[in-house]
Design a protein around this motif. Structure first.
Motif, mmCIF file in Angstrom:
data_model
loop_
_atom_site.group_PDB
_atom_site.id
_atom_site.type_symbol
_atom_site.label_atom_id
_atom_site.label_comp_id
_atom_site.label_asym_id
_atom_site.label_seq_id
_atom_site.Cartn_x
_atom_site.Cartn_y
_atom_site.Cartn_z
ATOM 1 N N ASN A 98 0.823 -1.197 0.000
ATOM 2 C CA ASN A 98 0.000 0.000 0.000
ATOM 3 C C ASN A 98 0.864 1.256 0.000
ATOM 4 O OD1 ASN A 98 -1.264 2.293 1.662
ATOM 5 N ND2 ASN A 98 -3.050 1.139 0.961
ATOM 6 N N GLY A 105 -6.219 8.889 -1.213
ATOM 7 C CA GLY A 105 -6.823 8.507 0.048
ATOM 8 C C GLY A 105 -7.343 9.778 0.676
ATOM 9 N N MET A 133 -5.622 2.461 -1.271
ATOM 10 C CA MET A 133 -6.045 3.729 -0.685
ATOM 11 C C MET A 133 -5.450 3.881 0.710
ATOM 12 S SD MET A 133 -9.868 5.168 -0.212
ATOM 13 C CE MET A 133 -9.996 4.585 1.437
ATOM 14 N N SER A 157 -9.351 -3.723 -3.591
ATOM 15 C CA SER A 157 -8.990 -2.664 -2.651
ATOM 16 C C SER A 157 -7.937 -3.190 -1.707
ATOM 17 C CB SER A 157 -10.192 -2.263 -1.790
ATOM 18 O OG SER A 157 -11.241 -1.843 -2.593
ATOM 19 N N ASN A 159 -6.673 -1.303 1.318
ATOM 20 C CA ASN A 159 -6.754 -0.037 2.043
ATOM 21 C C ASN A 159 -6.024 -0.086 3.366
ATOM 22 O OD1 ASN A 159 -8.415 0.622 -0.041
ATOM 23 N ND2 ASN A 159 -10.325 0.560 1.159
ATOM 24 N N THR A 161 -5.615 2.304 6.843
ATOM 25 C CA THR A 161 -6.048 3.483 7.595
ATOM 26 C C THR A 161 -5.260 3.553 8.897
ATOM 27 O OG1 THR A 161 -8.274 3.212 6.711
ATOM 28 C CG2 THR A 161 -8.040 4.650 8.634
ATOM 29 N N SER A 187 -8.661 -4.643 4.022
ATOM 30 C CA SER A 187 -8.553 -3.384 4.746
ATOM 31 C C SER A 187 -7.779 -3.610 6.026
ATOM 32 C CB SER A 187 -9.961 -2.877 5.056
ATOM 33 O OG SER A 187 -9.916 -1.922 6.087
#
Lengths: 381, 252, 484
Positions: A98, A105, A133, A157, A159, A161, A187
């Protein structure tokens, strides 16, 4: 390829991307031998979707709040991101990938002491592409915010965070993953909570052929509180994993994990929960619950709620159940004139509803999640 | 002559905290019943904890003498074996440990201290039956694990039953009346009254004056802000009933 | 009443005839030279006068083992094991061990005294007169005629090989295959003795069968093999106790236990494991790497494992049940204590294949000192195991700040009509509980003991009475000094 995704990128980022790419190359995609990924089938990824950028929609930012695309901030004020866009020690291959590949993002930053009543909303649609992202959520001391996230469309995806909550900050996070059935949605969310900070995530994994929701929460300040509420409603050949990890690094922290799954067709649901209480996590109170319903003979659940405790004065519990819909209840509903699918739907909904009903969200957002659950329950029934 | 319990200028705190008891003096003689009243936060529970040597509390000044000897260095279990009994405000649940088994271990520990032989199972049961009929305790209570799944009233009754079995010289009743409905309060009070004895001192600590309607004390003390701010005899209790003790508290 | 596997002690005192005729002449040389090779395997097989098929079986296991790696997983911190430095066959010598209680380490005697073990038994445990599998060899059985009258076979494994080869050949390796895992494969190659029992159809074994295992000789591993078969509708309760003297080096105990329950049969297998745990600093102690597995082969069969694990430096064992028959039942009741520097990684596997098969898992882990205690368990409901049920309760108790508790359950369910429930808690002995006991006059040690025994009650009540009493006392002894 990776380094030049963004024009005029700062040098430090280019360098970090290169290191991250090396890390990914060295490790490769996780395989079934990798315990944390054992049940996530990444074969779909070998036929790669073209990489690209998601269609990203952000609600307007109120005053005192940064809520903007990562690419925008990177162009305007890269120095604000230098400390934040880094590869943490021990990050897995996909997090490394990533960092190497992300093109956009968002960043949410709330100033200390600021309370936001209205939720902030972000939605992303991969439009058939492979998208990495990256998101940053930063709440200053005593700040509070609600973030609602929607993942739609198809594609891959990956992702990441990162959220950091200052002392006494409060974050409510809701996520609705309803990607198309041919999608892969991975994620990884990591949270760091300061003293007295309070976090809750509600995650509904409803779409995508293969999905994985990893939420790693580090309770680093005394008296922090974290809660994860999750649901996976899966049919067909869908496969979803929840991988919540709660690390009680400070004294007197509280955490709750409640994840429920309903599985039809030949769907496969996985729960790999972990509560870690290293030395120093005295006074921990932690609970973790995973409940599942299997609707069909081909469906499968793997659940592994796990505790590791090395501290004193600790109260931890975990529980996991797997069962079928209650036959007596089904019969009762049928005897009152409901057709079997309707009765099943009602029971599935009732089983999963408390994930959302008990969530601390504003009414409109909660209702929208309830509707999504209800829709998927009907599909499964 | 020194009394059974002599507390002199006692200062105490929860380890690491600030003083909660700020100079308590109290003499309790055998056969006497003392009521210590006071609002929340006055230091009532700290006083009972310190008298029973609950770990986690520090005595910072003053002294406690019991039976004529300073007991500063005496651990909780030793005090218990010497006849100091604490009826807990919140009796503790101990899963898997049978109530009778627990009580027998306790009775025998105390008997050994007195130089008496252990009770065997049948002697013990005889004693249990005797005390049960005295206090009107249901025997299913004895078959269950210590306090596990007991109602609030059952827990408090069980405490008084233990007191009857252990025959202490000094019984400290910590908010034994709290959380009880009127029937349970009556039952518990009846039990305590039956256990009044010329050789036994009772200190009851309470927030509510209603307890004094059921167990008539010989002396009443008002505890506020870590000190005893007023004391009196039976008639003082009646006076307090009219005036309340809020004004005394303010004076503290 | 129970039937013990009898051994050397009695033989040395002249009451066992095997001693006179079997061993006495070459007892000094009945130890294989240290090291492990095909020759060691042949030596063991020859010593035991085994048939060719068994030698071949051992050699196949040995060859397979050579290509296996010692597992490196879990939470265990295992010092390297020198497989070539160990002795793989050791029949006791008369000179071995103390001759009377006066020669026994007083520390050990103190422990036995605390356990309340009668003097004769204490002597037995201290290695004076042993009714046990002593190092590698076991011999006759008492009550043999009583048992034989009902067609029950209870003898040493070696004897079973000689006298009931058809039974051994039929069942050996059918539950724990020859090459199952590293330690069981090693056992398959070098196992020296163990116990064997066969209960014929419809027979309820009239007494508890029991074996005391003991490792006495230095530098020897113990590799016993136990095989119990309950034929249709039969019932047997089997007890196993383990002790070992204090030695500074780590010793390996890699046993294999196989249980076979045919239709309607029931096997109850109880273990009190008190191998030497090492000293307070973690030096020495037994590595207890044991493979125990039972198969409920017929409908309505039942296997119940109960274990109290207080000893060993490291315990690594997962007594398991393969629930093949419809309506079969598997149970696992466990107490594992780790104090000082002990480590335990234990639990069970319940593999549900049969319809309406049921399993119950009750696990109580107690950690004190620097102990590390892991519950690792798997519940698998395979497709077709309709109506299967599992209930798991797994509790950890922590005493002090330097120990650890871990719970790692794996649950894999593939039948929609199955119901699986898992619950686990981890907690400390609360200060409130301790104070409550102290206030009732109990000493700190009595208080901890009463709380710990209460915590373990659901498991202890599954043990036969005499064992339960011993187990309770063992719990107290093994936690001594952990609080305060």
């Amino acid at each position: 390829m990776s380094a030049a995704v963004l024009a005029a990128e700062p040098l430090w980022l280019t360098a970090r991307r290169a290191v991250a790419m090396d890390r990914f190359a060295a490790r490769g995609l996780p395989t079934a031998k990798d315990e944390a990924w054992r049940f996530t089938n990444l074969h779909a990824l070998t036929a790669r979707a073209p990489s690209g950028t998601a269609r990203l929609t952000l609600s307007a930012a109120p005053e005192g709040v940064t809520f903007t695309r990562l690419s925008t901030l990177l162009a305007q004020a890269p120095e604000r991101l230098e400390a934040l866009l880094a590869l943490p020690e021990g990050a897995d291959a996909l997090s490394a990938l990533n960092l190497a590949m992300f093109s956009d993002g968002y960043v949410l930053e709330v100033a200390p002491g600021l309370h936001l009543d209205a939720p902030l909303e972000v939605s992303h649609d991969n439009q058939g592409r492979a998208v990495h992202m990256r998101a940053l959520v930063l709440l200053g001391e005593g700040a509070s915010a609600t973030l609602v996230e929607r993942a739609n469309g198809s594609g891959w995806s990956n992702n990441v965070t990162h959220a950091v909550l200052g002392a006494g900050a409060r974050l409510r996070h809701a996520k609705l993953q309803a990607q198309a059935a041919d999608s892969v949605h991975l994620s990884a969310m990591t949270l760091t909570l300061g003293a007295g900070a309070d976090h809750e995530s509600v995650i509904l994994a409803l779409g995508a052929g293969v999905s994985r929701e990893a939420v790693t929460t580090a309770l680093t300040g005394e008296g922090a509180t974290a809660s994860l509420r999750g649901a996976y409603l899966l049919g067909g050949k869908q496969q979803a994993s929840f991988v919540p990890e709660l690390l009680h690094l400070a004294r007197n922290c509280t955490s709750r994990q409640l994840v429920k799954g309903v599985l039809g067709g030949t769907a496969h649901g996985v729960f790999l929960g972990h509560i870690g209480v290293p030395e120093g996590g005295d006074g921990t109170n932690a609970g973790q619950t995973n409940r599942n319903i299997l609707l069909s003979p081909g469906a499968r659940v793997d659940t592994r709620p796990r505790l590791e405790i090395l501290a004193d004065d600790v109260k931890c519990s975990h529980s996991a159940t797997v069962g079928a819909l209650d036959e007596t209840a089904l019969f009762y509903l049928q005897s009152r004139g409901l057709a079997p699918p309707q009765a099943r739907r009602m029971l599935i909904e009732a089983f999963a509803a408390d994930i959302v009903d008990g969530a601390d969200l504003p009414a409109p957002q909660r209702e929208s999640l309830q509707q999504a659950l209800s829709f998927w329950a009907e599909t499964l029934a | 002559m020194t009394k059974l319990l002599e507390v002199e200028n006692l200062h105490a705190r929860i380890a690491g905290g600030r003083d909660i008891l700020k100079g308590i003096s109290l003499s309790v003689g055998a056969g006497e019943v003392h009521a210590i009243m006071g609002p929340n936060g006055a230091g009532k529970s700290t006083l009972s904890a310190v008298l029973a040597a609950k770990p986690g509390y520090d005595v910072t000044a003053g002294s406690i003498s019991y039976g004529g000897a300073d007991i500063a260095d005496m651990a909780a279990d030793e005090r218990a074996r010497k006849g100091i009994f604490l009826a807990f405000q919140y009796p503790v649940e101990i899963p898997g440990v049978n109530n009778t088994y627990f009580l027998r271990a306790s009775v025998n520990a105390i008997r050994r201290e007195r130089g008496e032989p252990d009770l065997d199972a049948s002697q013990f049961l005889k004693l249990v039956k005797k005390k049960m009929s005295l206090l009107d305790i249901k025997d299913d209570l004895l078959k269950r694990a210590v306090n596990v799944g007991f109602s609030g009233g059952e827990k408090k009754r069980n405490e008084i039953f233990q007191m009857a079995m252990l025959e202490p010289k000094l019984a400290i009743l910590d908010e034994t009346d709290s959380g009880l409905d009127i029937d349970a309060l009556r039952a518990v009070s009846d039990g305590v009254n039956k256990l009044r004895d010329p050789n036994r001192a009772i200190v009851m600590i309470t927030h509510y004056q209603r307890l004094l309607d059921y167990i008539e004390p010989d002396f009443v003390h008002v505890l506020a802000n870590g000190r005893i701010v007023a004391s009196g005899d039976k008639s003082f209790a009646r006076e307090l009933e009219k005036t309340g003790y809020a004004h005394l508290e303010r004076a503290a | 009443m129970s039937a013990h596997l009898e051994t050397i002690g009695e033989i040395a005192s002249g009451s066992g005839d095997r001693y006179k005729y079997g061993f006495v002449t070459d007892i000094e040389s009945d130890t294989a030279p240290p090291g492990l090779s095909e020759d060691t395997v042949r030596f063991i097989s020859a010593k035991k006068q085994e048939p060719k098929w068994l030698l071949e079986w051992r050699l196949k296991a040995y060859r397979r083992w050579q290509n296996m790696k010692q597992p490196d997983w879990g939470k265990l911190n295992i010092a390297p094991i020198d497989y070539q430095g160990a002795t793989y066959y050791s029949a006791p010598k008369t000179a071995e061990g103390p001759k009377s209680l006066d020669e026994v380490d007083p520390e050990i005697l103190k422990v036995y005294e605390k356990l309340g073990i009668p003097l004769g038994e204490r002597a037995a445990l201290a290695g004076v007169a042993v009714d046990a599998v002593f190092d590698s060899v076991s011999v006759a059985t008492t009550f043999r005629s009583t048992l034989a009258a009902q067609g029950i076979i209870f003898c040493s494994f070696g004897e079973a090989v000689r006298e009931h080869p058809e039974l051994v050949q039929k069942y050996l390796g059918t539950v724990v295959p020859r090459g199952d895992n590293f330690f069981s494969t090693l056992n398959s190659a070098v196992f020296s003795d163990g116990s064997f029992a066969y209960i014929p159809p419809g027979v309820r074994c009239p007494m508890e069968l029991s074996t005391y295992f003991r490792i006495n000789q230095a530098k020897s591993g113990q590799f016993e093999r136990t095989l119990l078969i309950a034929d249709e509708g039969a019932y047997v309760s089997y007890l196993e106790g383990c002790t070992a003297p204090r030695r500074d080096e780590n010793q390996l105990h890699a046993a294999v236990v196989e249980l076979v329950a045919l239709a309607g049969a029931e096997i109850k297998y109880s273990t009190v494991q008190n191998w030497y745990p090492g000293d307070a600093n973690g030096a020495g102690g037994i590595y207890n790497f044991v493979t125990k597995r039972g198969i409920c082969r017929g409908d309505g069969s039942k296997i119940s494992w109960t274990q109290v694990e207080t000893g060993s430096a490291i315990t690594w064992k997962y007594p398991s049940c393969i629930l093949e028959g419809d309506n079969s039942v598997g149970e696992f009741y466990s107490v594992a204590v780790t104090a000082n520097h002990q480590q335990a990684d234990t639990g069970t596997k319940m593999i549900h294949l049969g319809r309406n098969s049921k399993s119950t898992i009750i696990s109580k882990g107690i950690s004190a000192g620097h102990g590390q205690n892991t519950y690792r368990g798997a519940v698998k409901i395979m497709p077709g195991a309709d109506g299967a049920r599992n209930y798991t309760q797994c509790d950890s108790l922590l005493i002090g700040k330097t120990c650890g508790a871990h719970a790692i359950p794996y649950i894999d369910t593939r039948s929609p009509s199955a119901r699986v429930e898992h619950e686990a808690t981890a907690s400390t002995i609360s200060d409130e509980q301790l104070f409550y006991c102290l206030q009732r006059g109990l000493t700190p040690e009595e208080s901890v003991s009463i709380i710990v025994n209460g915590f373990c009650k659901e498991v202890l009540k599954e043990l036969p009475m005499e064992f339960a009493v011993e187990a309770q006392k063992l719990l107290v002894v093994s936690l001594e000094g952990s609080v305060g």
